[in-house]
Design a protein around this motif. Structure first.
Motif, PDB file in Angstrom:
ATOM      1  N   LYS A  66       0.825  -1.212   0.000  1.00 32.00           N
ATOM      2  CA  LYS A  66       0.000   0.000   0.000  1.00 32.00           C
ATOM      3  C   LYS A  66       0.861   1.265   0.000  1.00 32.00           C
ATOM      4  O   LYS A  66       0.522   2.261  -0.643  1.00 32.00           O
ATOM      5  N   TYR A  67       1.969   1.228   0.709  1.00 32.05           N
ATOM      6  CA  TYR A  67       2.827   2.408   0.825  1.00 32.05           C
ATOM      7  C   TYR A  67       4.047   2.329  -0.096  1.00 32.05           C
ATOM      8  O   TYR A  67       5.115   2.823   0.250  1.00 32.05           O
ATOM      9  N   SER A  68       3.871   1.744  -1.245  1.00 35.26           N
ATOM     10  CA  SER A  68       4.961   1.635  -2.221  1.00 35.26           C
ATOM     11  C   SER A  68       4.498   2.146  -3.575  1.00 35.26           C
ATOM     12  O   SER A  68       3.418   1.788  -4.040  1.00 35.26           O
ATOM     13  N   GLU A  69       5.323   2.959  -4.184  1.00 31.63           N
ATOM     14  CA  GLU A  69       5.064   3.469  -5.529  1.00 31.63           C
ATOM     15  C   GLU A  69       6.306   3.212  -6.370  1.00 31.63           C
ATOM     16  O   GLU A  69       7.424   3.392  -5.896  1.00 31.63           O
ATOM     17  N   LYS A  90       9.277   4.295  -4.051  1.00 26.01           N
ATOM     18  CA  LYS A  90       9.035   5.180  -2.920  1.00 26.01           C
ATOM     19  C   LYS A  90       8.350   4.302  -1.878  1.00 26.01           C
ATOM     20  O   LYS A  90       7.180   3.939  -2.024  1.00 26.01           O
ATOM     21  N   SER A  91       9.113   3.927  -0.875  1.00 23.64           N
ATOM     22  CA  SER A  91       8.626   3.012   0.145  1.00 23.64           C
ATOM     23  C   SER A  91       9.507   3.153   1.376  1.00 23.64           C
ATOM     24  O   SER A  91      10.426   3.972   1.410  1.00 23.64           O
ATOM     25  N   TYR A  92       9.230   2.327   2.354  1.00 25.49           N
ATOM     26  CA  TYR A  92      10.094   2.289   3.533  1.00 25.49           C
ATOM     27  C   TYR A  92      11.412   1.633   3.143  1.00 25.49           C
ATOM     28  O   TYR A  92      11.434   0.678   2.366  1.00 25.49           O
ATOM     29  N   THR A  93      12.493   2.135   3.698  1.00 23.30           N
ATOM     30  CA  THR A  93      13.813   1.606   3.369  1.00 23.30           C
ATOM     31  C   THR A  93      13.970   0.188   3.923  1.00 23.30           C
ATOM     32  O   THR A  93      13.246  -0.204   4.848  1.00 23.30           O
ATOM     33  N   PRO A  94      14.912  -0.582   3.388  1.00 18.50           N
ATOM     34  CA  PRO A  94      15.149  -1.932   3.923  1.00 18.50           C
ATOM     35  C   PRO A  94      15.457  -1.940   5.425  1.00 18.50           C
ATOM     36  O   PRO A  94      14.995  -2.831   6.144  1.00 18.50           O
ATOM     37  N   ASP A  95      16.206  -0.946   5.906  1.00 21.57           N
ATOM     38  CA  ASP A  95      16.496  -0.865   7.342  1.00 21.57           C
ATOM     39  C   ASP A  95      15.218  -0.665   8.152  1.00 21.57           C
ATOM     40  O   ASP A  95      15.043  -1.273   9.211  1.00 21.57           O
ATOM     41  N   ALA A  96      14.344   0.194   7.676  1.00 20.95           N
ATOM     42  CA  ALA A  96      13.081   0.458   8.368  1.00 20.95           C
ATOM     43  C   ALA A  96      12.200  -0.798   8.353  1.00 20.95           C
ATOM     44  O   ALA A  96      11.570  -1.130   9.363  1.00 20.95           O
ATOM     45  N   ARG A  97      12.165  -1.494   7.219  1.00 18.73           N
ATOM     46  CA  ARG A  97      11.368  -2.724   7.143  1.00 18.73           C
ATOM     47  C   ARG A  97      11.888  -3.776   8.111  1.00 18.73           C
ATOM     48  O   ARG A  97      11.113  -4.450   8.801  1.00 18.73           O
ATOM     49  N   LYS A  98      13.220  -3.904   8.184  1.00 19.63           N
ATOM     50  CA  LYS A  98      13.805  -4.901   9.078  1.00 19.63           C
ATOM     51  C   LYS A  98      13.471  -4.576  10.531  1.00 19.63           C
ATOM     52  O   LYS A  98      13.108  -5.459  11.307  1.00 19.63           O
ATOM     53  N   LYS A  99      13.584  -3.321  10.899  1.00 16.74           N
ATOM     54  CA  LYS A  99      13.283  -2.914  12.277  1.00 16.74           C
ATOM     55  C   LYS A  99      11.802  -3.154  12.582  1.00 16.74           C
ATOM     56  O   LYS A  99      11.449  -3.630  13.665  1.00 16.74           O
ATOM     57  N   ASN A 119       1.533   2.907  12.973  1.00 16.30           N
ATOM     58  CA  ASN A 119       1.894   3.491  14.270  1.00 16.30           C
ATOM     59  C   ASN A 119       3.238   2.963  14.751  1.00 16.30           C
ATOM     60  O   ASN A 119       4.051   3.715  15.296  1.00 16.30           O
ATOM     61  N   ALA A 120       3.460   1.673  14.571  1.00 15.42           N
ATOM     62  CA  ALA A 120       4.739   1.084  14.985  1.00 15.42           C
ATOM     63  C   ALA A 120       5.895   1.720  14.220  1.00 15.42           C
ATOM     64  O   ALA A 120       6.943   2.017  14.798  1.00 15.42           O
ATOM     65  N   MET A 121       5.704   1.980  12.936  1.00 13.34           N
ATOM     66  CA  MET A 121       6.767   2.592  12.128  1.00 13.34           C
ATOM     67  C   MET A 121       7.084   3.997  12.644  1.00 13.34           C
ATOM     68  O   MET A 121       8.257   4.384  12.713  1.00 13.34           O
ATOM     69  N   GLN A 122       6.061   4.737  13.014  1.00 15.27           N
ATOM     70  CA  GLN A 122       6.289   6.090  13.540  1.00 15.27           C
ATOM     71  C   GLN A 122       7.053   6.044  14.864  1.00 15.27           C
ATOM     72  O   GLN A 122       7.960   6.842  15.094  1.00 15.27           O
ATOM     73  N   PRO A 134       7.820   6.857   3.804  1.00  9.86           N
ATOM     74  CA  PRO A 134       8.388   6.279   2.581  1.00  9.86           C
ATOM     75  C   PRO A 134       9.366   7.243   1.916  1.00  9.86           C
ATOM     76  O   PRO A 134       9.129   8.446   1.888  1.00  9.86           O
ATOM     77  N   MET A 135      10.457   6.683   1.421  1.00 14.62           N
ATOM     78  CA  MET A 135      11.491   7.466   0.738  1.00 14.62           C
ATOM     79  C   MET A 135      11.706   6.889  -0.661  1.00 14.62           C
ATOM     80  O   MET A 135      11.502   5.702  -0.881  1.00 14.62           O
ATOM     81  N   LYS A 136      12.164   7.727  -1.562  1.00 12.76           N
ATOM     82  CA  LYS A 136      12.441   7.286  -2.923  1.00 12.76           C
ATOM     83  C   LYS A 136      13.899   6.858  -3.023  1.00 12.76           C
ATOM     84  O   LYS A 136      14.799   7.589  -2.619  1.00 12.76           O
ATOM     85  N   TYR A 137      14.111   5.644  -3.554  1.00 13.62           N
ATOM     86  CA  TYR A 137      15.464   5.139  -3.761  1.00 13.62           C
ATOM     87  C   TYR A 137      15.456   4.144  -4.919  1.00 13.62           C
ATOM     88  O   TYR A 137      14.406   3.600  -5.264  1.00 13.62           O
ATOM     89  N   PRO A 138      16.625   3.901  -5.549  1.00 14.21           N
ATOM     90  CA  PRO A 138      16.676   2.953  -6.671  1.00 14.21           C
ATOM     91  C   PRO A 138      16.331   1.552  -6.183  1.00 14.21           C
ATOM     92  O   PRO A 138      16.789   1.121  -5.124  1.00 14.21           O
TER      93      PRO A 138
END
Length: 156
Positions: A66-69, A90-99, A119-122, A134-138
Motif C-alpha cells: 500500500k505504501y509503495s510506488e 518510494k517506500s520504507y527503506t530496507p532498514d526500516a522494514r527490518k526494524k 503506528n509502529a513505524m512512527q 516512505p522514501m524514494k530510492y533505486p
C-alpha cells in the motif's frame, strides 16, 4: 517541394509518437515487474519474523504494498525490441522494514489483530532515527525485451 516537407514532417511525428508509446509501454512493464519483485521480496523477508499467523504476515505485506510506488525514471531503448529501465521505489527503506519486522515479531499471537504497522513505524522512527516515511530510492535495473506478441517482458 511543399508536399515533400509535409510528408517528412508527418513521418517524423509518427516516428516520435511510436517511440514515445513504445517507451511508455516498456516503463509500465518495468514498473509492474518491479512491483511483483518487491512483493516477493517483502514476503520472503517476513518469513523468518512473522510466525504468529498467516493473516499477520498478509497484513504486513499489504501494508508495505500500500505504501509503495514505482517509477521507471531512467530508461534507454536499444532499438525497437530491447531496453533497460532503472526503477525507483518510494517506500520504507530496507532498514526500516527490518526494524518493523523485529518489533512485529515480538507481538504476542493474541495481540496481532490490534497491531498497527503504521503506528509502529512512527514509534520506531522516533526512537531510532530511521526514516518513518516512505522514501524514494533505486530499486532495480531491469533488462526488457519485446516478446512475439509485442508485450515487454523482463529478461532473466
Amino acid at each position: 517541394m511543399k508536399t515533400l516537407i509535409q510528408t517528412l514532417t508527418i513521418g517524423s511525428l509518427a516516428f516520435l509518437v511510436a517511440c514515445t508509446s513504445n517507451e511508455k509501454a516498456m516503463k509500465k512493464a518495468a514498473e509492474a515487474a518491479a512491483a511483483a519483485q518487491f512483493k516477493s521480496t517483502i514476503a520472503e523477508e517476513s518469513k523468518g519474523y512473522l510466525t504468529q499467523s498467516d493473516s499477520f504476515k498478509t497484513a504486513y505485506i499489504s501494508f508495505m504494498v500500500k505504501y509503495s510506488e514505482f517509477s521507471a525514471d531512467e530508461t534507454k531503448m536499444n532499438g525497437e525490441s530491447f531496453g533497460v529501465a532503472t526503477v525507483y521505489i518510494k517506500s520504507y527503506t530496507p532498514d526500516a522494514r527490518k526494524k518493523l519486522l523485529q518489533v512485529a515479531s515480538s507481538v504476542s499471537p493474541d495481540a496481532v489483530n490490534r497491531f498497527n504497522f503504521a503506528n509502529a513505524m512512527q514509534l520506531i522512527s522516533k526512537q531510532t532515527g530511521i526514516p518513518g516515511e516512505p522514501m524514494k530510492y533505486p530499486f532495480a535495473v531491469l533488462n526488457l525485451r519485446k516478446d512475439a506478441t509485442g508485450e515487454w517482458i523482463v529478461q532473466k
